[in-house]
Structure formats: structure tokens, C-alpha cells
Scaffold this motif. Structure first.
Motif, mmCIF file in Angstrom:
data_model
loop_
_atom_site.group_PDB
_atom_site.id
_atom_site.type_symbol
_atom_site.label_atom_id
_atom_site.label_comp_id
_atom_site.label_asym_id
_atom_site.label_seq_id
_atom_site.Cartn_x
_atom_site.Cartn_y
_atom_site.Cartn_z
ATOM 1 N N LYS A 27 0.829 -1.211 0.000
ATOM 2 C CA LYS A 27 0.000 0.000 0.000
ATOM 3 C C LYS A 27 0.864 1.262 0.000
ATOM 4 N N MET A 28 1.953 1.220 0.767
ATOM 5 C CA MET A 28 2.838 2.390 0.903
ATOM 6 C C MET A 28 3.793 2.542 -0.284
ATOM 7 N N TYR A 29 4.310 1.408 -0.753
ATOM 8 C CA TYR A 29 5.317 1.414 -1.818
ATOM 9 C C TYR A 29 4.941 0.382 -2.875
ATOM 10 N N PRO A 30 4.090 0.750 -3.816
ATOM 11 C CA PRO A 30 3.633 -0.200 -4.835
ATOM 12 C C PRO A 30 4.796 -0.807 -5.621
ATOM 13 N N THR A 31 4.585 -2.028 -6.103
ATOM 14 C CA THR A 31 5.672 -2.761 -6.757
ATOM 15 C C THR A 31 5.351 -3.224 -8.173
ATOM 16 N N GLY A 32 4.278 -2.729 -8.761
ATOM 17 C CA GLY A 32 3.969 -3.089 -10.138
ATOM 18 C C GLY A 32 4.948 -2.412 -11.090
ATOM 19 N N LEU A 33 5.324 -3.129 -12.136
ATOM 20 C CA LEU A 33 6.235 -2.572 -13.132
ATOM 21 C C LEU A 33 5.690 -2.854 -14.525
ATOM 22 N N GLN A 34 5.381 -1.807 -15.256
ATOM 23 C CA GLN A 34 4.987 -1.964 -16.644
ATOM 24 C C GLN A 34 6.234 -1.721 -17.471
ATOM 25 N N LEU A 35 6.839 -2.801 -17.930
ATOM 26 C CA LEU A 35 8.035 -2.700 -18.755
ATOM 27 C C LEU A 35 7.610 -2.655 -20.219
ATOM 28 N N GLU A 36 8.547 -2.573 -21.114
ATOM 29 C CA GLU A 36 8.232 -2.414 -22.531
ATOM 30 C C GLU A 36 7.275 -3.487 -23.056
ATOM 31 N N ASN A 37 7.594 -4.747 -22.802
ATOM 32 C CA ASN A 37 6.760 -5.842 -23.325
ATOM 33 C C ASN A 37 6.224 -6.756 -22.242
ATOM 34 N N PHE A 38 6.221 -6.282 -21.013
ATOM 35 C CA PHE A 38 5.923 -7.195 -19.928
ATOM 36 C C PHE A 38 5.528 -6.415 -18.682
ATOM 37 N N ALA A 39 4.567 -6.950 -17.947
ATOM 38 C CA ALA A 39 4.179 -6.360 -16.663
ATOM 39 C C ALA A 39 4.475 -7.376 -15.563
ATOM 40 N N ILE A 40 5.043 -6.908 -14.487
ATOM 41 C CA ILE A 40 5.401 -7.775 -13.370
ATOM 42 C C ILE A 40 5.271 -6.981 -12.071
ATOM 43 N N ALA A 41 5.058 -7.685 -10.986
ATOM 44 C CA ALA A 41 5.103 -7.060 -9.670
ATOM 45 C C ALA A 41 6.165 -7.800 -8.865
ATOM 46 N N ILE A 42 6.881 -7.045 -8.028
ATOM 47 C CA ILE A 42 7.946 -7.641 -7.223
ATOM 48 C C ILE A 42 7.769 -7.190 -5.768
ATOM 49 N N PRO A 43 6.712 -7.671 -5.114
ATOM 50 C CA PRO A 43 6.476 -7.257 -3.730
ATOM 51 C C PRO A 43 7.500 -7.857 -2.765
ATOM 52 N N HIS A 44 7.741 -7.128 -1.703
ATOM 53 C CA HIS A 44 8.661 -7.566 -0.663
ATOM 54 C C HIS A 44 8.338 -6.780 0.600
ATOM 55 N N THR A 45 8.940 -7.180 1.698
ATOM 56 C CA THR A 45 8.713 -6.482 2.959
ATOM 57 C C THR A 45 9.989 -6.490 3.782
ATOM 58 N N ASP A 46 9.906 -5.973 4.984
ATOM 59 C CA ASP A 46 11.085 -5.846 5.834
ATOM 60 C C ASP A 46 11.648 -7.205 6.245
ATOM 61 N N VAL A 47 12.940 -7.222 6.475
ATOM 62 C CA VAL A 47 13.663 -8.461 6.744
ATOM 63 C C VAL A 47 13.198 -9.172 8.020
ATOM 64 N N VAL A 48 12.610 -8.463 8.973
ATOM 65 C CA VAL A 48 12.189 -9.091 10.238
ATOM 66 C C VAL A 48 11.076 -10.115 10.041
ATOM 67 N N HIS A 49 10.416 -10.080 8.890
ATOM 68 C CA HIS A 49 9.307 -10.992 8.626
ATOM 69 C C HIS A 49 9.745 -12.244 7.863
ATOM 70 N N ILE A 50 11.052 -12.340 7.596
ATOM 71 C CA ILE A 50 11.592 -13.434 6.786
ATOM 72 C C ILE A 50 12.358 -14.409 7.674
ATOM 73 N N GLN A 51 12.037 -15.693 7.560
ATOM 74 C CA GLN A 51 12.730 -16.712 8.332
ATOM 75 C C GLN A 51 13.944 -17.246 7.567
ATOM 76 N N HIS A 52 13.736 -17.566 6.290
ATOM 77 C CA HIS A 52 14.804 -18.034 5.408
ATOM 78 C C HIS A 52 14.692 -17.273 4.095
ATOM 79 N N PRO A 53 15.799 -16.830 3.521
ATOM 80 C CA PRO A 53 15.735 -16.056 2.286
ATOM 81 C C PRO A 53 15.163 -16.862 1.125
#
Length: 153
Positions: free
Chosen positions: A51-77
Motif C-alpha cells: 500500500k505504501m510502496y507499490p511494486t507493479g512494473l509496466q516494462l516495454e513488453n511485460f508487466a510484473i510485480a515484485i512485492p517484498h517487505t522488511d527483513v524481520v518478517h523473513i525466516q529463510h531467504p
């Protein structure tokens, strides 16, 4: 830096059926929690960060989203790769009003902040290359996705 070790076949779903972003985050958060990659707080954290930092990317021939969050919420990379049966809406990175319909989502779960920036940058470079995107769109197996990405990072 070797980012390839964060990609695993068990975290690739090339046929995910969800109706919207909320359902997407719910489904993937439960799956990642069950597999031991994230902690209980991950779902709420990734929703709030999107909500704060959207991650959608409209590239030339492709649309992708790359969501992520703070490291404290990750157990294993990890990097989880999802191809959706139908597009869902994300907002364009850096905006709060430009909608990007996305069928491909890479969820980053990196537990070192410095690595997250580098990995995000490398992935954006991959997906901005027409040849890479062409190969990626035609892939039908988890192992092939992992191999393609690892070979291009």
C-alpha cells in the motif's frame, strides 16, 4: 553476489488462480508460512508495504510485480515465482494511481537489506530484456524458470 540460491522449485507456481491482490497475498503468505520461509507477521507486513510502496512494473513488453517487505518478517531467504491464471491489479512502482494488470509476480524474501536492493535491481534488468522475457513467457516448468533466472542474474 550469488542470488541464485534464493530460487527454489518448491516456490514456483505457474498456474496460480486468485481473483485479486488481497487473495494473492493471503494464499502466498499461508504457503510461505507453511514451508517455513516467513513468520506469522509476513502477510500483514507485505500488504501494508504494498500500500505504501507499490511494486507493479509496466516494462516495454511485460508487466510484473515484485512485492517484498522488511527483513524481520523473513525466516529463510527466498524468491517465490508466481504466474497467475488471470491478471490482478498492482499500482505502478512510484505511483498511487497508475494501475498495472499483472500476471507474473516475484515475491522477494531477503533477510539482508543490502542484498534486497541488488537482487531487485538484477531482476528488473532481466525482465527489461526482450530475449529474457520471451523465454520466460514460454516456460512451463518450475525447474526451467529457476534455471533461466539463475543463468541470467
Amino acid at each position: 553476489m550469488n542470488y541464485g540460491e534464493n530460487f527454489k522449485s518448491e516456490l514456483v507456481n505457474l498456474n496460480l488462480n486468485v481473483n485479486n491482490q488481497k487473495q494473492f497475498f493471503q494464499v502466498i503468505s499461508n504457503d510461505l508460512k507453511e514451508k517455513g520461509y516467513v513468520v506469522q507477521t509476513f502477510k500483514e507486513a507485505i500488504i501494508e508495504r504494498e500500500k505504501m510502496y507499490p511494486t507493479g512494473l509496466q516494462l516495454e513488453n511485460f508487466a510484473i510485480a515484485i512485492p517484498h517487505t522488511d527483513v524481520v518478517h523473513i525466516q529463510h531467504p527466498f524468491v517465490a515465482v508466481y504466474r497467475l491464471k488471470k491478471a490482478i491489479n498492482f499500482y505502478q512502482m512510484g505511483t498511487d494511481d497508475v494501475i498495472v494488470p499483472v500476471k507474473d509476480v516475484l515475491v522477494l524474501g531477503i533477510n539482508e537489506p543490502k542484498k534486497q536492493v541488488g537482487l531487485l535491481s538484477n531482476l528488473m534488468q532481466c525482465f527489461s530484456k526482450n530475449e529474457f522475457v520471451k523465454k520466460y513467457k514460454n516456460i512451463t516448468t518450475s525447474d526451467s524458470v529457476i534455471e533461466l533466472i539463475k543463468n541470467n542474474l
